[in-house]
Design an enzyme around this catalytic site. Structure first.
Site, PDB file in Angstrom:
ATOM      1  N   GLY A 239       0.394  -0.947   0.243  1.00 13.25           N
ATOM      2  CA  GLY A 239      -0.359  -0.318   0.325  1.00 13.25           C
ATOM      3  C   GLY A 239       1.210   1.471  -0.514  1.00 13.25           C
ATOM      4  O   GLY A 239       0.226   2.140   0.124  1.00 13.25           O
ATOM      5  N   PRO A 277       4.989  -4.845  -1.577  1.00  7.81           N
ATOM      6  CA  PRO A 277       4.432  -3.735  -1.946  1.00  7.81           C
ATOM      7  C   PRO A 277       4.145  -4.156  -3.142  1.00  7.81           C
ATOM      8  O   PRO A 277       4.541  -5.015  -3.807  1.00  7.81           O
ATOM      9  CB  PRO A 277       5.896  -3.376  -2.046  1.00  7.81           C
ATOM     10  CG  PRO A 277       6.560  -4.311  -2.201  1.00  7.81           C
ATOM     11  CD  PRO A 277       6.078  -5.351  -1.098  1.00  7.81           C
ATOM     12  N   GLY A 278       3.451  -3.556  -3.625  1.00  6.69           N
ATOM     13  CA  GLY A 278       2.365  -3.772  -6.001  1.00  6.69           C
ATOM     14  C   GLY A 278       2.966  -2.584  -5.651  1.00  6.69           C
ATOM     15  O   GLY A 278       3.830  -2.416  -6.784  1.00  6.69           O
ATOM     16  N   CYS A 360     -19.633   1.646 -24.230  1.00  6.71           N
ATOM     17  CA  CYS A 360     -20.830   2.460 -24.220  1.00  6.71           C
ATOM     18  C   CYS A 360     -21.015   2.694 -22.893  1.00  6.71           C
ATOM     19  O   CYS A 360     -21.946   1.614 -22.301  1.00  6.71           O
ATOM     20  CB  CYS A 360     -21.812   1.339 -25.086  1.00  6.71           C
ATOM     21  SG  CYS A 360     -21.023   1.605 -26.703  1.00  6.71           S
ATOM     22  N   GLU A 361     -20.656   3.040 -21.805  1.00  2.55           N
ATOM     23  CA  GLU A 361     -21.052   3.470 -20.556  1.00  2.55           C
ATOM     24  C   GLU A 361     -20.890   4.962 -20.397  1.00  2.55           C
ATOM     25  O   GLU A 361     -19.279   5.305 -21.218  1.00  2.55           O
ATOM     26  CB  GLU A 361     -20.255   2.744 -19.642  1.00  2.55           C
ATOM     27  CG  GLU A 361     -20.252   1.564 -20.285  1.00  2.55           C
ATOM     28  CD  GLU A 361     -21.146   0.400 -19.083  1.00  2.55           C
ATOM     29  OE1 GLU A 361     -21.463   1.456 -18.113  1.00  2.55           O
ATOM     30  OE2 GLU A 361     -22.226  -0.475 -19.450  1.00  2.55           O
ATOM     31  N   TYR A 389      -2.413  -2.179 -11.396  1.00  2.77           N
ATOM     32  CA  TYR A 389      -4.095  -1.914 -11.433  1.00  2.77           C
ATOM     33  C   TYR A 389      -4.874  -1.328 -12.739  1.00  2.77           C
ATOM     34  O   TYR A 389      -5.863  -0.679 -12.906  1.00  2.77           O
ATOM     35  CB  TYR A 389      -4.474  -1.067 -10.076  1.00  2.77           C
ATOM     36  CG  TYR A 389      -4.103  -1.903  -9.003  1.00  2.77           C
ATOM     37  CD1 TYR A 389      -4.672  -2.824  -8.322  1.00  2.77           C
ATOM     38  CD2 TYR A 389      -3.034  -0.865  -8.562  1.00  2.77           C
ATOM     39  CE1 TYR A 389      -3.549  -3.425  -7.709  1.00  2.77           C
ATOM     40  CE2 TYR A 389      -2.735  -1.601  -7.419  1.00  2.77           C
ATOM     41  CZ  TYR A 389      -2.872  -2.959  -6.759  1.00  2.77           C
ATOM     42  OH  TYR A 389      -2.609  -3.474  -5.495  1.00  2.77           O
TER      43      TYR A 389
HETATM   44  C1  LIG Z   1      -3.611  -5.058  -2.871  1.00  3.76           C
HETATM   45  C2  LIG Z   1      -2.642  -5.768  -1.582  1.00  3.76           C
HETATM   46  C3  LIG Z   1      -1.361  -5.150  -1.830  1.00  3.76           C
HETATM   47  C4  LIG Z   1      -0.613  -4.208  -2.508  1.00  3.76           C
HETATM   48  O1  LIG Z   1      -1.554  -3.737  -2.731  1.00  3.76           O
HETATM   49  P1  LIG Z   1      -0.535  -1.660  -3.267  1.00  3.76           P
HETATM   50  O2  LIG Z   1      -1.097  -0.831  -2.435  1.00  3.76           O
HETATM   51  O3  LIG Z   1      -0.123  -2.766  -4.614  1.00  3.76           O
HETATM   52  O4  LIG Z   1       1.029  -1.866  -2.846  1.00  3.76           O
HETATM   53  C5  LIG Z   1      -0.695  -6.350  -0.407  1.00  3.76           C
HETATM   54  N1  LIG Z   1      -1.154  -6.695  -0.047  1.00  3.76           N
HETATM   55  C6  LIG Z   1      -3.405  -7.074  -0.236  1.00  3.76           C
HETATM   56  C7  LIG Z   1      -2.918  -8.598   0.791  1.00  3.76           C
HETATM   57  C8  LIG Z   1      -3.140  -6.987  -0.745  1.00  3.76           C
HETATM   58  O5  LIG Z   1      -4.297  -7.129  -0.992  1.00  3.76           O
END
Ligand SMILES: *Cc1c(COP(=O)(O)O)cnc(C)c1O
Length: 435
Positions: A239, A277-278, A360-361, A389
């Site tokens: 996050g 982290p993502g 079409c939205e 995402y």
């Molecule tokens: C989505 C998610 C993440 C990654 O969130 P980011 O905002 O992309 O860093 C990490 N852990 C869990 C359990 C998630 O569901």
């Protein structure tokens, strides 16, 4: 920090001119910068080095096997939330003991696959799930490690659809219930309950909510250890923010400077720290290139109609998210400085536009009331910070094939996912079978 920049009015990614690339490979097109992806991962490792954490990249943010392989090659584990993501991680060559598996609805088949693969940790979301995993592990004569996902009840001050650590979400169990959870299941021999997991939501634009949540988790861990439960690891989730607007997000070092001290003792006492982290790795490593199809006036509004939209990048529609959008080729006065990607651009001659797609939205837009330089049919627009995402949420709604994905490595361009064809759209439908 990324490797997309304007030079003499033209947008480049590393050693590649993106207007030329769009002409050659076609649009819509997802473009990733290898150097940016690697830099982000390396900076994160460096910032948290004192904790020597296991970094489990959240594969749901951007799951292309080729990109995951790059991170795996640098030592990353992965955070998966489904059997399909586990399969992706396997294809990318991720070490299975570096997999953490979260998600509230794991099926029996998914659980069996994960046990067979010998993943590192199951992140448990409920009593019923724990019992099921323990019973499947027993049937299989296996032993798995489990982390209890707790819900620390902190407010990460993010969008309602991505808040996960408050009491009233479907994720995890609250802290009071966590102690009873350990009392009930802490002695299980097939699912070893040995860690605490939390993920408070995303994006979280300051370290404080993490510190608050981790403090609560550490208090719980201390109590549990006091009761002789063995706790080997804490997984603090993901996050961390990304710069959708320049300078919006704290740096990795900023997060680490607050978070590392709270976990230093846990680590020094032999505990393992896990991060998930993502977006902070992937978001600014990717952009979406799209071509302007038509300009249309509707009342006083100028609609810029593009060949992409919510079906390729749903974040603006789903989360009211901001993505900086700018033509790949601009007059000198409209060239954004490095680090100047903002909602309000203080430049002369901009015009308010609605950037909309062909779906079409009426929710099909990438930007509303956005001031852009003059754009015309045929121009290429770059949608920034689309690496996370983006493609993973793309759909075939309205039967539009999904975009291709390419990876830039200095001057080299590699197609890492081919553009879908019309044939792909119907491939699963051509031979109906009686059941
Ligand atoms: C989505 C998610 C993440 C990654 O969130 P980011 O905002 O992309 O860093 C990490 N852990 C869990 C359990 C998630 O569901």
């Amino acid at each position: 920090m990324d490797h997309f920049e304007y030079r003499d009015g033209e947008l480049w990614c590393e050693g590649v001119d993106l207007t030329e690339l769009a002409g050659r490979v076609g649009t819509p097109l997802y473009v990733y910068s290898r150097r940016t992806l690697e830099d982000h991962y390396d900076r994160l490792v460096k910032a948290f080095a004192q904790l020597d954490p296991l970094i489990c990249y959240s594969i749901k943010s951007c799951g292309n096997v080729n990109l995951c392989r790059i991170l795996a090659g640098r030592g990353a584990g992965m955070d998966v939330v489904s059997g399909g993501e586990l399969f992706r991680a396997q294809q990318a060559g991720v070490r299975m003991d570096k997999i953490v598996y979260a998600g509230v609805g794991k099926t029996d088949a998914e659980i069996r696959d994960a046990i067979t693969a010998k993943i590192g940790w199951f992140n448990i979301e409920s009593e019923a799930e724990f019992e099921n995993i323990a019973s499947i592990a027993k049937q299989m004569g296996a032993q798995v490690r489990a982390a209890l996902r707790i819900n620390p009840d902190v407010d990460p001050k993010t969008h309602a659809k991505t808040t996960t650590g408050k009491k009233e979400t479907k994720f995890g169990v609250d802290i009071e219930r966590a102690r009873r959870f350990f009392e009930r299941y802490g002695q299980d021999e097939h699912a070893l309950l040995r860690a605490v997991h939390l993920h408070i939501g995303s994006p979280v634009y300051s370290p404080e909510p993490y510190v608050q949540a981790i403090d609560k988790a550490l208090t719980l861990i201390e109590k549990l250890r006091h009761q002789d439960y063995q706790i080997d690891a804490i997984d603090i989730g993901g996050g961390f923010g990304a710069d959708y607007e320049s300078g919006q997000s704290p740096s990795f070092a900023d997060y680490a400077s607050e978070i590392v001290p709270t976990l230093k003792k846990f680590h020094d006492d032999g505990g393992q720290v896990i991060l998930e982290p993502g977006r902070t790795i992937a978001a600014n490593a990717g952009v979406l290139l799209t071509r302007v199809q038509y300009i249309k006036m509707g009342g006083s509004k100028k609609f810029v109609i593009i060949d992409s939209g919510m079906h390729h990048l749903i974040r603006p529609t789903l989360y009211d998210s901001f993505h900086f959008i700018w033509p790949t080729k601009v007059a000198p006065m409209h060239q954004p400085d490095k680090g100047q990607r903002r909602l309000e651009m203080d430049l002369p001659g901009l015009e308010p536009c609605e950037v909309v797609g062909p779906v079409c939205e009426s929710g099909d837009y990438l930007a509303k009331a956005r001031r852009l330089p003059p754009v015309a049919r045929g121009d290429v627009l770059c949608v920034f910070s689309a690496g996370a995402y983006g493609m993973v949420m793309a759909s075939n709604y309205n039967a539009f094939p999904r975009p291709a994905e390419v990876l830039i490595n200095d001057k080299r361009v590699t197609q890492i996912r081919r553009r879908e064809t019309y044939q792909d759209l119907v491939a699963g439908e051509l031979e109906p079978t009686e059941l």
